[in-house]
Design a protein around this motif. Structure first.
Motif, PDB file in Angstrom:
ATOM      1  N   LEU A 147       0.850  -1.071  -0.142  1.00 15.21           N
ATOM      2  CA  LEU A 147      -0.038  -0.072   0.144  1.00 15.21           C
ATOM      3  C   LEU A 147       0.933   1.320   0.024  1.00 15.21           C
ATOM      4  O   LEU A 147       0.647   2.052  -0.996  1.00 15.21           O
ATOM      5  CB  LEU A 147      -0.787   0.191   1.324  1.00 15.21           C
ATOM      6  CG  LEU A 147      -1.914   1.216   1.474  1.00 15.21           C
ATOM      7  CD1 LEU A 147      -2.860   1.213   0.134  1.00 15.21           C
ATOM      8  CD2 LEU A 147      -2.440   1.154   2.663  1.00 15.21           C
ATOM      9  N   PHE A 148       1.809   1.367   0.892  1.00  8.72           N
ATOM     10  CA  PHE A 148       3.033   2.530   0.768  1.00  8.72           C
ATOM     11  C   PHE A 148       3.697   2.544  -0.196  1.00  8.72           C
ATOM     12  O   PHE A 148       3.968   3.589  -0.808  1.00  8.72           O
ATOM     13  CB  PHE A 148       3.786   2.247   2.047  1.00  8.72           C
ATOM     14  CG  PHE A 148       3.010   2.716   3.229  1.00  8.72           C
ATOM     15  CD1 PHE A 148       2.932   4.071   3.568  1.00  8.72           C
ATOM     16  CD2 PHE A 148       2.380   1.812   4.369  1.00  8.72           C
ATOM     17  CE1 PHE A 148       2.120   4.613   4.873  1.00  8.72           C
ATOM     18  CE2 PHE A 148       1.447   2.304   5.181  1.00  8.72           C
ATOM     19  CZ  PHE A 148       1.599   3.459   5.517  1.00  8.72           C
ATOM     20  N   TRP A 149       4.004   1.252  -0.968  1.00  8.71           N
ATOM     21  CA  TRP A 149       4.931   1.309  -2.274  1.00  8.71           C
ATOM     22  C   TRP A 149       3.887   2.103  -3.287  1.00  8.71           C
ATOM     23  O   TRP A 149       4.549   2.517  -4.242  1.00  8.71           O
ATOM     24  CB  TRP A 149       5.015   0.066  -2.498  1.00  8.71           C
ATOM     25  CG  TRP A 149       6.301  -0.728  -1.899  1.00  8.71           C
ATOM     26  CD1 TRP A 149       7.159  -0.049  -0.732  1.00  8.71           C
ATOM     27  CD2 TRP A 149       6.589  -1.977  -1.795  1.00  8.71           C
ATOM     28  NE1 TRP A 149       7.893  -0.927  -0.310  1.00  8.71           N
ATOM     29  CE2 TRP A 149       7.670  -2.070  -0.689  1.00  8.71           C
ATOM     30  CE3 TRP A 149       6.160  -3.292  -2.464  1.00  8.71           C
ATOM     31  CZ2 TRP A 149       8.489  -3.119  -0.698  1.00  8.71           C
ATOM     32  CZ3 TRP A 149       6.688  -4.283  -2.148  1.00  8.71           C
ATOM     33  CH2 TRP A 149       7.898  -4.401  -1.225  1.00  8.71           C
ATOM     34  N   GLY A 150       2.699   2.069  -3.294  1.00  9.05           N
ATOM     35  CA  GLY A 150       1.942   2.548  -4.192  1.00  9.05           C
ATOM     36  C   GLY A 150       1.592   4.092  -4.020  1.00  9.05           C
ATOM     37  O   GLY A 150       1.986   4.928  -4.804  1.00  9.05           O
ATOM     38  N   LEU A 151       1.501   4.322  -2.637  1.00  9.30           N
ATOM     39  CA  LEU A 151       1.147   5.676  -2.332  1.00  9.30           C
ATOM     40  C   LEU A 151       2.132   6.561  -2.631  1.00  9.30           C
ATOM     41  O   LEU A 151       2.060   7.972  -2.946  1.00  9.30           O
ATOM     42  CB  LEU A 151       0.762   5.878  -0.777  1.00  9.30           C
ATOM     43  CG  LEU A 151      -0.632   5.108  -0.313  1.00  9.30           C
ATOM     44  CD1 LEU A 151      -0.745   5.001   1.164  1.00  9.30           C
ATOM     45  CD2 LEU A 151      -1.893   5.848  -1.066  1.00  9.30           C
ATOM     46  N   TRP A 152       3.314   6.197  -2.355  1.00 12.40           N
ATOM     47  CA  TRP A 152       4.648   7.163  -2.479  1.00 12.40           C
ATOM     48  C   TRP A 152       4.906   7.607  -4.027  1.00 12.40           C
ATOM     49  O   TRP A 152       5.334   8.815  -4.343  1.00 12.40           O
ATOM     50  CB  TRP A 152       5.997   6.603  -1.876  1.00 12.40           C
ATOM     51  CG  TRP A 152       6.854   5.853  -2.931  1.00 12.40           C
ATOM     52  CD1 TRP A 152       6.574   4.631  -3.339  1.00 12.40           C
ATOM     53  CD2 TRP A 152       7.919   6.364  -3.705  1.00 12.40           C
ATOM     54  NE1 TRP A 152       7.392   4.286  -4.372  1.00 12.40           N
ATOM     55  CE2 TRP A 152       8.369   5.268  -4.441  1.00 12.40           C
ATOM     56  CE3 TRP A 152       8.715   7.458  -3.666  1.00 12.40           C
ATOM     57  CZ2 TRP A 152       9.484   5.377  -5.321  1.00 12.40           C
ATOM     58  CZ3 TRP A 152       9.808   7.642  -4.363  1.00 12.40           C
ATOM     59  CH2 TRP A 152      10.291   6.612  -5.319  1.00 12.40           C
ATOM     60  N   LEU A 153       4.105   6.885  -5.013  1.00 10.15           N
ATOM     61  CA  LEU A 153       4.428   7.188  -6.333  1.00 10.15           C
ATOM     62  C   LEU A 153       3.580   8.320  -6.636  1.00 10.15           C
ATOM     63  O   LEU A 153       3.754   8.879  -7.800  1.00 10.15           O
ATOM     64  CB  LEU A 153       4.046   5.681  -7.157  1.00 10.15           C
ATOM     65  CG  LEU A 153       4.915   4.710  -7.114  1.00 10.15           C
ATOM     66  CD1 LEU A 153       4.449   3.251  -7.864  1.00 10.15           C
ATOM     67  CD2 LEU A 153       6.420   4.945  -7.639  1.00 10.15           C
ATOM     68  N   PHE A 154       2.461   8.540  -5.971  1.00 10.83           N
ATOM     69  CA  PHE A 154       1.744   9.713  -6.399  1.00 10.83           C
ATOM     70  C   PHE A 154       2.183  10.800  -6.180  1.00 10.83           C
ATOM     71  O   PHE A 154       2.203  11.798  -7.139  1.00 10.83           O
ATOM     72  CB  PHE A 154       0.156   9.623  -5.530  1.00 10.83           C
ATOM     73  CG  PHE A 154      -0.492   8.425  -6.039  1.00 10.83           C
ATOM     74  CD1 PHE A 154      -1.128   8.316  -7.220  1.00 10.83           C
ATOM     75  CD2 PHE A 154      -0.921   7.599  -4.986  1.00 10.83           C
ATOM     76  CE1 PHE A 154      -1.941   7.229  -7.555  1.00 10.83           C
ATOM     77  CE2 PHE A 154      -1.590   6.411  -5.277  1.00 10.83           C
ATOM     78  CZ  PHE A 154      -2.175   6.146  -6.631  1.00 10.83           C
ATOM     79  N   PRO A 155       2.718  11.314  -5.030  1.00 11.43           N
ATOM     80  CA  PRO A 155       3.561  12.586  -4.995  1.00 11.43           C
ATOM     81  C   PRO A 155       4.642  12.625  -5.885  1.00 11.43           C
ATOM     82  O   PRO A 155       4.916  13.649  -6.487  1.00 11.43           O
ATOM     83  CB  PRO A 155       3.934  12.677  -3.390  1.00 11.43           C
ATOM     84  CG  PRO A 155       3.862  11.283  -2.995  1.00 11.43           C
ATOM     85  CD  PRO A 155       2.664  10.696  -3.714  1.00 11.43           C
ATOM     86  N   LEU A 156       5.400  11.619  -5.942  1.00 15.58           N
ATOM     87  CA  LEU A 156       6.500  11.380  -6.952  1.00 15.58           C
ATOM     88  C   LEU A 156       6.092  11.762  -8.472  1.00 15.58           C
ATOM     89  O   LEU A 156       6.712  12.669  -9.124  1.00 15.58           O
ATOM     90  CB  LEU A 156       7.121  10.103  -6.955  1.00 15.58           C
ATOM     91  CG  LEU A 156       8.106   9.970  -8.039  1.00 15.58           C
ATOM     92  CD1 LEU A 156       9.601  10.906  -7.962  1.00 15.58           C
ATOM     93  CD2 LEU A 156       9.147   8.542  -7.944  1.00 15.58           C
ATOM     94  N   ALA A 157       5.096  11.179  -8.818  1.00 16.34           N
ATOM     95  CA  ALA A 157       4.520  11.331 -10.145  1.00 16.34           C
ATOM     96  C   ALA A 157       4.232  12.920 -10.463  1.00 16.34           C
ATOM     97  O   ALA A 157       4.233  13.386 -11.464  1.00 16.34           O
ATOM     98  CB  ALA A 157       3.315  10.354 -10.664  1.00 16.34           C
ATOM     99  N   TRP A 158       3.199  13.478  -9.237  1.00 14.66           N
ATOM    100  CA  TRP A 158       2.916  14.907  -9.313  1.00 14.66           C
ATOM    101  C   TRP A 158       3.999  15.913  -9.514  1.00 14.66           C
ATOM    102  O   TRP A 158       4.071  16.718 -10.162  1.00 14.66           O
ATOM    103  CB  TRP A 158       2.024  15.306  -8.223  1.00 14.66           C
ATOM    104  CG  TRP A 158       1.373  16.695  -8.323  1.00 14.66           C
ATOM    105  CD1 TRP A 158       0.129  16.780  -8.825  1.00 14.66           C
ATOM    106  CD2 TRP A 158       1.657  17.717  -7.680  1.00 14.66           C
ATOM    107  NE1 TRP A 158      -0.037  18.004  -8.582  1.00 14.66           N
ATOM    108  CE2 TRP A 158       0.756  18.605  -8.183  1.00 14.66           C
ATOM    109  CE3 TRP A 158       2.963  18.219  -7.126  1.00 14.66           C
ATOM    110  CZ2 TRP A 158       1.003  19.914  -7.530  1.00 14.66           C
ATOM    111  CZ3 TRP A 158       3.308  19.448  -6.820  1.00 14.66           C
ATOM    112  CH2 TRP A 158       2.334  20.416  -7.185  1.00 14.66           C
ATOM    113  N   LEU A 159       5.062  15.478  -8.772  1.00 18.26           N
ATOM    114  CA  LEU A 159       6.467  16.264  -8.982  1.00 18.26           C
ATOM    115  C   LEU A 159       7.154  16.434 -10.099  1.00 18.26           C
ATOM    116  O   LEU A 159       7.535  17.375 -10.724  1.00 18.26           O
ATOM    117  CB  LEU A 159       7.186  15.973  -7.607  1.00 18.26           C
ATOM    118  CG  LEU A 159       6.880  16.524  -6.185  1.00 18.26           C
ATOM    119  CD1 LEU A 159       7.734  15.501  -5.430  1.00 18.26           C
ATOM    120  CD2 LEU A 159       6.918  17.769  -6.100  1.00 18.26           C
ATOM    121  N   ILE A 160       6.780  15.141 -10.899  1.00 19.83           N
ATOM    122  CA  ILE A 160       7.578  14.936 -12.168  1.00 19.83           C
ATOM    123  C   ILE A 160       6.654  15.667 -13.363  1.00 19.83           C
ATOM    124  O   ILE A 160       7.021  16.333 -14.134  1.00 19.83           O
ATOM    125  CB  ILE A 160       7.551  13.173 -12.591  1.00 19.83           C
ATOM    126  CG1 ILE A 160       8.650  12.757 -11.820  1.00 19.83           C
ATOM    127  CG2 ILE A 160       7.739  13.081 -14.198  1.00 19.83           C
ATOM    128  CD1 ILE A 160       8.859  11.090 -12.054  1.00 19.83           C
TER     129      ILE A 160
END
Length: 235
Positions: A147-160
């Motif tokens: 679940l956390f492995w998925g959640l961290w990708l959202f802010p990373l993607a938004w920053l990209i």
């Protein structure tokens, strides 16, 4: 600034590569070697291939440490884009790493129960039952870690997507990757057969493309120069 971003981006790429390779070994290859239809047979394989199981656990620990360092490097490189989003990304990873290591301890405990000579006094059936419970606890804990492995990708993607320091298509794929993890965890609770659906298969492919693609881009090119950053004290 541009040179620093490129250097830090390549460092992030190297760390991401460690995360990817150790993850493939510890979460895909090793489980495939010991998995069996019967619980007793799986335990037999864990004992017979205990060196491989220990190597998988060691690789997992290395991967988690690299994951934490990766988040720190990405935070340093992207915090000027939006500090709050970068902080959320870092916090999610910082929570997931100790959770993952605690979860790994259940698999370690199962292996000790099955192989440690001191545990032989417990009796074969009791040891197998305790090992089975430990393996189940590991499996359940890994769902929370995913679940956390998925959640961290959202802010990373938004920053990209906001900064364009990495191609935006990779940001979109990372969002799909995040959804793959989060939806997968929820689906396992509500629909245990989710893993065999076509939707799960295609989401998994998008997730792999996003993370591996981002890793390879960072390795080859690092982070692009400043495109759309805001002052570091905003957000």
């Amino acid at each position: 600034m541009t040179r620093t971003l490129r250097t830090e981006g390549r460092l992030a790429g190297m760390l991401y590569l460690v995360v990817v390779l150790t993850g493939i070994f510890s979460l895909a290859y090793v489980p495939a070697q010991i998995a069996a239809p019967a619980t007793e047979l799986t335990q037999f394989r864990m004992v017979a291939q205990q060196a491989l199981v220990r190597q998988g656990m060691a690789a997992f620990i290395v991967g988690q440490l690299a994951f934490l360092l990766l988040a720190l490097v990405l935070y340093r490189s992207l915090r000027d884009v939006h500090r709050s989003a970068a902080t959320i990304m870092l916090v999610l990873v910082a929570v997931s790493v100790p959770l993952a290591l605690v979860t790994l301890s259940h698999r370690w405990h199962a292996l000790v129960l099955l192989t440690d000579p001191e545990g032989l006094t417990l009796g074969r059936e009791l040891r197998q039952a305790l090992a089975f419970a430990a393996v189940k606890a590991y499996a359940s804990g890994m769902e929370m870690v995913r679940l956390f492995w998925g959640l961290w990708l959202f802010p990373l993607a938004w920053l990209i997507l906001r900064s364009r320091r990495v191609p935006r298509v990779l940001g979109v794929l990372l969002i799909l990757g995040g959804l793959n993890y989060v939806v997968g965890v929820i689906a396992h609770l509500l629909a245990p057969t989710y893993d065999i659906t076509l939707f799960s298969k295609y989401m998994g492919m998008a997730a792999a493309a996003g993370e591996i693609g981002t890793c390879l881009w960072l390795l080859a090119f690092g982070l692009r120069g400043d495109r759309a950053a805001e002052p570091a004290n905003k957000g």
